[in-house]
Design an enzyme around this catalytic site. Structure first.
Site, short mmCIF file in Angstrom:
data_model
loop_
_atom_site.label_atom_id
_atom_site.label_comp_id
_atom_site.label_asym_id
_atom_site.label_seq_id
_atom_site.Cartn_x
_atom_site.Cartn_y
_atom_site.Cartn_z
N GLU A 167 8.52 -4.89 -1.21
CA GLU A 167 7.43 -3.97 -0.82
C GLU A 167 7.84 -2.72 -1.33
OE1 GLU A 167 4.89 -5.45 -1.05
OE2 GLU A 167 5.48 -7.53 -0.17
N HIS A 225 8.16 -1.94 -4.85
CA HIS A 225 6.76 -2.12 -5.47
C HIS A 225 6.29 -0.37 -5.79
CE1 HIS A 225 4.84 -5.74 -6.83
NE2 HIS A 225 4.62 -6.28 -5.36
N ASN A 250 0.94 -1.22 0.11
CA ASN A 250 0.11 0.00 0.01
C ASN A 250 0.92 1.21 -0.17
OD1 ASN A 250 -1.99 -1.80 0.81
ND2 ASN A 250 -1.08 -1.82 2.73
N1 B3K Z 1 0.99 -7.59 -3.71
C1 B3K Z 1 0.98 -8.23 -2.34
C2 B3K Z 1 -0.01 -9.63 -2.54
C3 B3K Z 1 -1.61 -9.30 -2.69
C4 B3K Z 1 -2.12 -10.61 -2.46
C5 B3K Z 1 -3.63 -10.60 -2.69
N2 B3K Z 1 -4.02 -11.94 -2.25
C6 B3K Z 1 2.12 -8.50 -2.10
C7 B3K Z 1 3.36 -8.61 -2.81
O1 B3K Z 1 3.25 -9.40 -3.77
O2 B3K Z 1 3.93 -7.75 -2.54
ZN ZN Z 2 4.88 -8.18 -5.01
#
Ligand code: B3K
Ligand code: ZN
Length: 862
Positions: free
Chosen positions: A295, A298, A262
């Site tokens: 993370e 991302h 997030n």
């Molecule tokens: N993007 C999230 C994973 C979301 C899971 C949804 N069931 C974690 C990651 O890959 O960074």
């Molecule tokens: Zn991811």
């Protein structure tokens, strides 16, 4: 009604978008009120109906431009609003029940704190909204709660806070960056906070805050260090800088995955944050570093540039896994990181790709999106990015990344957009390469060779073959970068040339068959094939044992040495399954193992890896029908022979390792060696070895302690019960450590194992609603207690199915992840096939089967 599938080919842009949303949350455990005020723009002038997603919501009121309206219809999971304006303000008031939400998707309570999980489609459990990643909006969020929740957090920067009547207070957060709703987050709770700062390459100061459950500050330092390292690495390697004034991470106990990226407010499974030497293993430290990095990365690959639709998930996940793998490789050992990634591919991804849920890294058909956060999308996706990196080279790849951001910052795009940026920036033609995105299955590469001593030429013929998969009835040839090295008997590398011209060691395979000829090769070379696992393929080449020994002993590449050892042991076990010899260890293999044990030049962690047998799945992949009982028998025999043949050597090697108790690479290596030694030592229940076990069990280091516990349990050692109960006594109050205890308990091979696991369901630390607890116990049993899970009376399959039936109602996502070991039933013998089928039929007949399990079970039964 059976769950509906969605298809990539049906993608349509939205008719209406939301550019800006203001959300107010009045938090109460059983009735939280959510007021959403959105600016809506009509993009398709002929559209008159705006369809919003909404699940498990109680609708209170809808207003258009401040006026209450009844001009909408609510359906099971959508609301259709009748619209006759090009832009308007939409207010939707809903109520939700966080306490009742055990799916851990949407807004829920974790150990008393409110938190959210919206990816992939959880935002629709918060309010009515077009819940798809190509709707990008700016968010302002007001959080109101009782003052017993001191921290009220959301994405972006805090712009206001204050006290209210009745002991309540509020904060307001503004995120200046447009984002899809899956990146929305809210947290309210009472935490301890570790604070720090990071100064970016352009000189801005970013506040860092890590929120953990009270009393856990002593376990939060490693995560913070990892975060700062990740921020620095992304600046150095990609020139990417963090873009908000604050970066927050919150650790929660109830979480379906590892973590969630997030915007500005990552939410983490506490298991992927908390660590100190007493409570976490070296492997945990490594996982934390890589997930914190993942993370963080991302923020650019996922958040600033996001996915157009969920079929494009690998756009952000494959790329971000590749980035986190490179981050870990730069920080630690490149070879060890590569070994770990390749193990995941061979152990889990190949199995998925040959089973009923086989899908390309960009799936084409999805029923439940949560089912596609897979090793294929993530790890094979990362291998595909790695191949692009190999084909373009470091500079070409960086130019591609720069162009990708220049073109697409702030957009929701496709995998094609990414590959186009890569090829446009580098001039490398990736047209055929793009098939990796649409074709599922593991390619098989068959290699034959010929050496001509008179002309000193060596030729290599490579064929690519694509077995059909459950989802695709026809296959095409792929563009495969095939890395090689040719070694002489001492491991010296031959220069690759033809007609006096140097040849790259990356061979480009594009057709079904190629022959490459190398000149000036003065003796029969030993080929190192698919070096560094340069493409996610299975390799068939008839290696002589002596060639593999040459590679293990002499190759410069540490990865190749490990890989050759894996091939050697796999070939040995495969042969033994067919011939059942009395003795497995031949003189040359004994010599090789002895040489590895005493070689002081080998890096310690690598040495530990070289002394382990391949995983069960790696061996199983060699068979059309998996001979479970034979493999288990032979592996057991092989390990016992190693254990007794080298019992003195292992004790001597063990004693050479000093006890450092620190986090340095050297200390980690020493612990890895001690662990592998103890694994074999425990198999020979003798007093000198037992002393080592007892002493190491007193250590204050969790890697050391767990190594003893694991070795004792899997060898059914006489000290097993004593160790288990001492561990339980010491750690009963700390759930993350008790997860390790549960996992080890699930490996017990004595007595009524099924009953033992059922009793553990009643243990005070176990909680069926907590995914960490359930996975610790159940995955450990189903993946690693192979003999009992696959027991011929079907009791293992029944145990798992009984649990899935319960979890289907509590947490369908978790249930769906746990079903994996039942999916590959078609590769088992007929007795087991029938046993598993009957359990799958129990599931399919459930009246309220979740879409998550439905999709898997129906595919499995096809
Ligand atoms: N993007 C999230 C994973 C979301 C899971 C949804 N069931 C974690 C990651 O890959 O960074
Ligand atoms: Zn991811």
């Amino acid at each position: 009604m059976a769950a509906q599938a969605k298809y990539l080919k049906d993608y349509q842009p939205v008719d209406f978008t939301i550019d800006d949303i203001s959300l107010t949350f009045d938090l109460f455990e059983q009735s939280t009120r959510v007021v959403a005020v959105s600016k809506v723009t009509r993009l398709n002038s002929s559209a008159t109906q705006f369809v919003l997603d909404g699940v498990e919501l109680t609708l209170v009121e809808v207003k258009i431009n401040g006026q209450k309206t009844e001009s909408y219809q609510c359906h099971a999971e959508t609301m259709t609003l009748n619209v006759d304006e090009d832009s308007f303000e939409l207010t939707i008031i809903t109520e939700i029940n966080p306490l009742k939400n055990t799916s851990l998707e949407g807004l829920y309570l974790s150990g008393g704190a409110y938190c959210t999980q919206c990816e992939a489609e959880g935002f629709r459990k918060i309010t009515y909204f077009p819940d798809r990643p190509d709707v990008l909006a700016t968010y302002e969020v007001k959080v109101i709660a009782d003052c017993s929740f001191p921290f009220l957090l959301s994405n972006g920067n805090k712009v206001e806070e204050g006290e209210l009547a009745d002991g309540r207070h509020f904060t307001v957060w503004k995120d200046p960056y447009k984002k899809p709703c899956y990146l929305f987050a809210l947290v309210a709770g009472d935490f301890d906070v570790l604070k720090d700062t990071f100064i970016t390459q352009s000189g801005r100061t970013v506040e860092l805050a890590l929120f953990v459950d009270k009393g856990n500050l002593d376990k939060s330092e490693h995560a913070m260090t990892s975060l700062k390292q990740a921020m620095k690495w992304d600046e150095e390697v990609y020139g990417l800088e963090y873009d908000l004034d604050i970066y927050m991470i919150v650790a929660v106990d109830f979480f379906n995955m590892g973590a969630m990226e997030n915007k500005g407010l990552n939410i983490f499974n506490s298991k992927c944050v908390l660590a100190n030497q007493e409570t976490a293993t070296d492997k945990d430290y490594h996982t934390i570093e890589s997930i914190i990095g993942h993370e963080y990365f991302h923020n650019w690959t996922g958040n600033r540039v996001t996915c157009r639709d969920w079929f494009q998930l690998s756009l952000k996940e494959g790329l971000t896994v590749f980035r986190d793998q490179e981050f870990s490789a730069d920080l630690g050992s490149r070879a060890l990181n590569r070994i770990a990634a390749v193990k995941v591919m061979r152990t889990h991804q190949f199995a998925e790709d040959s089973g009923p849920m086989s899908h390309p890294i960009r799936p084409e058909k999805v029923i439940e999106m949560n089912n596609f956060y897979t090793v294929t999308v993530y790890d094979k996706g990362a291998e595909v990015i790695r191949m692009i990196h190999t084909l373009l080279g470091k500079n070409g790849f960086r130019a591609g990344m720069d162009l990708y951001f220049a073109r697409h910052d702030g957009q929701a795009v496709t995998c094609n957009d990414f590959v186009n940026a890569m090829s446009d920036a580098s001039g490398v033609d990736l047209t055929q390469f793009k098939r990796w995105y649409s074709q599922s299955g593991t390619p098989e590469l068959s290699v034959s060779d010929d050496y001509d001593a008179t002309t000193e030429t060596y030729s290599l013929t490579i064929k690519q073959h694509h077995p059909l998969t459950a989802d695709q009835a026809s296959k095409q040839n792929l563009h495969i970068p095939f890395a090689i090295q040719l070694l002489d008997e001492h491991g010296k590398v031959f220069a690759l040339q033809n007609n006096g011209q140097a040849i790259s060691n990356i061979l480009n395979l594009t057709d079904s068959e190629h022959t490459f000829v190398f000149e000036d090769i003065s003796q029969t070379p030993t080929p190192v094939l698919l070096e560094d696992f340069s493409a996610p393929c299975l390799l068939n080449y008839d290696y002589q044992t002596s060639q593999l020994i040459t590679i293990v002993k002499h190759a410069h590449s540490e990865f190749s040495r490990w890989d050759a050892q894996q091939t050697l042991f796999t070939q040995l076990i495969k042969g033994a399954v067919l011939t059942k010899p009395n003795k497995l260890l031949s003189a040359d293999v004994v010599q090789l193992i002895q040489d590895i044990i005493v070689d002081e030049k080998i890096e310690k962690e690598l040495k530990a890896e070289l002394l382990k047998l391949p995983t069960f799945e790696t061996i199983a992949a060699q068979f059309k029908t998996v001979p479970i009982d034979d493999i288990l028998l032979i592996v057991e025999q092989f390990e016992s022979e190693i254990a007794s043949e080298f019992s003195e050597s292992f004790i001597a090697l063990y004693r050479q390792q000093a006890d450092h108790g620190a986090i340095s690479a050297e200390a980690v290596g020493q612990r890895a060696i001690k662990s592998v030694c103890l694994y074999y030592i425990a198999k020979v229940d003798v007093s000198e070895g037992n002393e080592l076990l007892i002493n190491q069990f007193k250590s204050n280091n969790m890697t050391d302690v767990l190594a003893v516990l694991h070795a004792a349990v899997v060898s059914s050692h006489s000290l097993m019960h004593s160790f288990l109960s001492q561990f339980e006594q010491k750690w009963q109050k700390y759930v993350l450590v008790m997860d390790k205890w549960l996992a080890v308990n699930a490996l017990i091979k004595q007595g009524d194992v099924i009953k033992h696991i059922q009793q553990l369901y009643q243990h005070p630390c176990f909680d069926i609603a907590n995914p960490n607890r359930v996975r610790a116990l159940v995955n450990s049993f189903t993946f690693f207690n192979t003999a009992f899970f696959h027991a011929k009376d079907g009791s293992g399959y029944q145990l798992l199915t009984d649990l899935l039936i319960q979890l289907n109602e509590i947490n369908p996502q978790n249930a769906s992840r746990l079903i994996t070991p039942l999916m590959g039933w078609k590769r088992l013998d007929t007795v087991r096939q029938e046993l598993i089928q009957s359990q799958l039929k129990r599931l399919v007949s459930l009246p309220n089967l979740s879409p998550d399990l439905y999709e898997k079970v129906v595919n499995a039964l096809k």
